[in-house]
Motif scaffolding. Structure first.
Motif, PDB file in Angstrom:
ATOM      1  N   VAL A 138      34.137 -60.427 -87.575  1.00 48.00           N
ATOM      2  CA  VAL A 138      34.514 -61.155 -86.361  1.00 48.00           C
ATOM      3  C   VAL A 138      34.713 -62.629 -86.687  1.00 48.00           C
ATOM      4  CG1 VAL A 138      33.773 -61.801 -84.036  1.00 48.00           C
ATOM      5  CG2 VAL A 138      33.285 -59.506 -84.897  1.00 48.00           C
ATOM      6  N   LYS A 139      33.813 -63.178 -87.473  1.00 48.94           N
ATOM      7  CA  LYS A 139      33.916 -64.591 -87.856  1.00 48.94           C
ATOM      8  C   LYS A 139      35.178 -64.850 -88.688  1.00 48.94           C
ATOM      9  CE  LYS A 139      28.939 -65.395 -88.032  1.00 48.94           C
ATOM     10  NZ  LYS A 139      27.812 -65.664 -88.930  1.00 48.94           N
ATOM     11  N   ALA A 140      35.608 -63.851 -89.469  1.00 47.67           N
ATOM     12  CA  ALA A 140      36.772 -64.016 -90.342  1.00 47.67           C
ATOM     13  C   ALA A 140      38.091 -63.996 -89.582  1.00 47.67           C
ATOM     14  CB  ALA A 140      36.776 -62.914 -91.409  1.00 47.67           C
ATOM     15  N   LYS A 141      38.086 -63.494 -88.364  1.00 46.05           N
ATOM     16  CA  LYS A 141      39.330 -63.442 -87.584  1.00 46.05           C
ATOM     17  C   LYS A 141      39.792 -64.849 -87.223  1.00 46.05           C
ATOM     18  CE  LYS A 141      39.025 -59.038 -85.220  1.00 46.05           C
ATOM     19  NZ  LYS A 141      39.022 -58.396 -83.905  1.00 46.05           N
ATOM     20  N   PRO A 142      41.107 -65.041 -87.167  1.00 44.66           N
ATOM     21  CA  PRO A 142      41.596 -66.354 -86.730  1.00 44.66           C
ATOM     22  C   PRO A 142      41.311 -66.539 -85.238  1.00 44.66           C
ATOM     23  CG  PRO A 142      43.415 -64.832 -87.055  1.00 44.66           C
ATOM     24  CD  PRO A 142      42.175 -64.131 -87.512  1.00 44.66           C
TER      25      PRO A 142
END
Length: 149
Positions: A138-142
């Motif tokens: 989730v954190k890696a999503k833009p």
């Protein structure tokens, strides 16, 4: 159509029956069912904004039963409940939520679960730490929200 302030006598009887079907009493755990007078009094006292949807759900149950649910034998009630699960919609979900929230506020139920009889705040409850790495995708999503200007 104006919103009802309270349930009719027939609706209150049906609420008691439905509540017992959702959460029956347990001798094993020494807890009342959701049809217990104290739990029912809490439900009726705190319905508030949910009164309309709960009344709609109870009326729908009565239509499916062809009369108030409280007048049916247990086997017929179960059949009506099965039909209601498929067609209750938002009103049905609200009815179940109200029953469960009031039931799990009861002191006897909280004691049976080993919980302190207090509000969760300001002391709060200790939660075990989980695996925070599960949030990495989730954190890696833009970002998908536009920036404030």
């Amino acid at each position: 159509m104006s919103e009802p302030n309270e349930l009719t006598s027939a609706q209150r009887d049906d609420l008691r029956i439905v509540a017992a079907m959702i959460v029956p009493a347990s001798e094993e755990y020494k807890v009342p069912g959701a049809d217990d007078p104290a739990v029912q009094a809490d439900m009726l006292a705190t319905l508030g904004r949910d009164t309309t949807l709960v009344a709609q759900a109870l009326d729908h149950l009565a239509r499916l039963a062809g009369r108030p649910l409280a007048e049916l034998d247990p086997a017929r009630r179960d059949a009506v409940a099965q039909e209601f699960r498929a067609s209750g919609g938002a009103a049905g979900a609200t009815l179940v939520r109200v029953v469960l929230q009031c039931y799990y506020r009861d002191d006897r139920v909280l004691r049976s679960l080993g919980l302190e009889l207090r509000a969760p705040f300001p002391q709060g409850y200790t939660l075990e730490q989980g695996d925070w790495s599960l949030l990495d995708p989730v954190k890696a999503k833009p970002p998908n929200l536009r920036r404030a200007t």
